[in-house]
Write a protein that holds these residues in place. Structure first.
Motif, PDB file in Angstrom:
ATOM      1  N   GLU A  17       0.795  -1.225   0.000  1.00  0.00           N
ATOM      2  CA  GLU A  17       0.000   0.000   0.000  1.00  0.00           C
ATOM      3  C   GLU A  17       0.830   1.278   0.000  1.00  0.00           C
ATOM      4  O   GLU A  17       0.364   2.309  -0.464  1.00  0.00           O
ATOM      5  N   GLU A  18       2.023   1.248   0.517  1.00  0.00           N
ATOM      6  CA  GLU A  18       2.818   2.464   0.706  1.00  0.00           C
ATOM      7  C   GLU A  18       4.084   2.442  -0.154  1.00  0.00           C
ATOM      8  O   GLU A  18       5.190   2.253   0.339  1.00  0.00           O
ATOM      9  N   LYS A  19       3.933   2.645  -1.451  1.00  0.00           N
ATOM     10  CA  LYS A  19       5.080   2.615  -2.369  1.00  0.00           C
ATOM     11  C   LYS A  19       6.089   3.712  -2.042  1.00  0.00           C
ATOM     12  O   LYS A  19       7.295   3.495  -2.088  1.00  0.00           O
ATOM     13  N   ALA A  20       5.618   4.907  -1.707  1.00  0.00           N
ATOM     14  CA  ALA A  20       6.518   6.015  -1.399  1.00  0.00           C
ATOM     15  C   ALA A  20       7.304   5.743  -0.120  1.00  0.00           C
ATOM     16  O   ALA A  20       8.488   6.085  -0.022  1.00  0.00           O
ATOM     17  N   LEU A  21       6.667   5.104   0.841  1.00  0.00           N
ATOM     18  CA  LEU A  21       7.335   4.770   2.096  1.00  0.00           C
ATOM     19  C   LEU A  21       8.435   3.749   1.851  1.00  0.00           C
ATOM     20  O   LEU A  21       9.520   3.840   2.422  1.00  0.00           O
ATOM     21  N   VAL A  22       8.177   2.797   0.971  1.00  0.00           N
ATOM     22  CA  VAL A  22       9.188   1.793   0.624  1.00  0.00           C
ATOM     23  C   VAL A  22      10.372   2.471  -0.062  1.00  0.00           C
ATOM     24  O   VAL A  22      11.528   2.143   0.212  1.00  0.00           O
ATOM     25  N   LYS A  23      10.105   3.445  -0.929  1.00  0.00           N
ATOM     26  CA  LYS A  23      11.182   4.185  -1.587  1.00  0.00           C
ATOM     27  C   LYS A  23      12.029   4.923  -0.562  1.00  0.00           C
ATOM     28  O   LYS A  23      13.261   4.952  -0.661  1.00  0.00           O
ATOM     29  N   LEU A  24      11.393   5.509   0.438  1.00  0.00           N
ATOM     30  CA  LEU A  24      12.116   6.198   1.513  1.00  0.00           C
ATOM     31  C   LEU A  24      13.005   5.220   2.261  1.00  0.00           C
ATOM     32  O   LEU A  24      14.175   5.498   2.508  1.00  0.00           O
ATOM     33  N   LEU A  25      12.465   4.058   2.604  1.00  0.00           N
ATOM     34  CA  LEU A  25      13.237   3.054   3.343  1.00  0.00           C
ATOM     35  C   LEU A  25      14.418   2.556   2.522  1.00  0.00           C
ATOM     36  O   LEU A  25      15.512   2.351   3.041  1.00  0.00           O
ATOM     37  N   LYS A  26      14.203   2.364   1.217  1.00  0.00           N
ATOM     38  CA  LYS A  26      15.291   1.918   0.346  1.00  0.00           C
ATOM     39  C   LYS A  26      16.355   3.002   0.213  1.00  0.00           C
ATOM     40  O   LYS A  26      17.533   2.692   0.073  1.00  0.00           O
TER      41      LYS A  26
ATOM     42  N   GLU B  26      13.875  -8.578  -2.851  1.00  0.00           N
ATOM     43  CA  GLU B  26      13.630  -9.943  -3.331  1.00  0.00           C
ATOM     44  C   GLU B  26      12.559 -10.004  -4.402  1.00  0.00           C
ATOM     45  O   GLU B  26      12.698 -10.722  -5.387  1.00  0.00           O
ATOM     46  N   ILE B  27      11.484  -9.230  -4.213  1.00  0.00           N
ATOM     47  CA  ILE B  27      10.377  -9.306  -5.177  1.00  0.00           C
ATOM     48  C   ILE B  27      10.486  -8.227  -6.271  1.00  0.00           C
ATOM     49  O   ILE B  27       9.681  -8.209  -7.184  1.00  0.00           O
ATOM     50  N   GLY B  28      11.484  -7.359  -6.158  1.00  0.00           N
ATOM     51  CA  GLY B  28      11.746  -6.384  -7.209  1.00  0.00           C
ATOM     52  C   GLY B  28      10.815  -5.179  -7.204  1.00  0.00           C
ATOM     53  O   GLY B  28      10.438  -4.680  -8.257  1.00  0.00           O
ATOM     54  N   VAL B  29      10.465  -4.696  -6.019  1.00  0.00           N
ATOM     55  CA  VAL B  29       9.612  -3.501  -5.929  1.00  0.00           C
ATOM     56  C   VAL B  29      10.485  -2.278  -5.887  1.00  0.00           C
ATOM     57  O   VAL B  29      11.488  -2.234  -5.283  1.00  0.00           O
TER      58      VAL B  29
END
Length: 86
Positions: free
Chosen positions: A12-21, A83-86
């Motif tokens: 649900e939180e693509k932008a949050l994942v980008k921040l974490l990465k 791992e899943i390539g997001v």
């Protein structure tokens, strides 16, 4: 149950994942450097606070700088995303 919450954040939180990465697994960034690297000051800061409330980012103050570091849950999300390539 906890892993299901992490997967929900991942979906649900693509932008949050980008921040974490952007923070990465082994590094610690000052807020200003992190938001410059991310390229989003206002929105990025709101995401950073949301990540802190979710327990994904640990923030500590040293003198007049706030440093941001991933917690174990944040590291899990980054590893799953890779791992899943997001």
């Amino acid at each position: 149950m906890k892993d299901a919450r992490l997967v929900k954040i991942l979906v649900e939180e693509k932008a949050l994942v980008k921040l974490l990465k952007t923070i990465g697994l082994g590094s610690e960034y000052a807020t200003r450097e992190l938001l410059t690297k991310l390229g989003a000051y206002g929105y990025g800061h709101k995401l950073l606070l949301k990540a802190q409330k979710s327990g994904l980012v640990e923030r500590k103050t040293v003198k007049n700088k706030v440093f941001n570091k991933l917690t174990s849950d944040g590291k899990k999300i980054v590893m799953i995303a890779k791992e899943i390539g997001v």
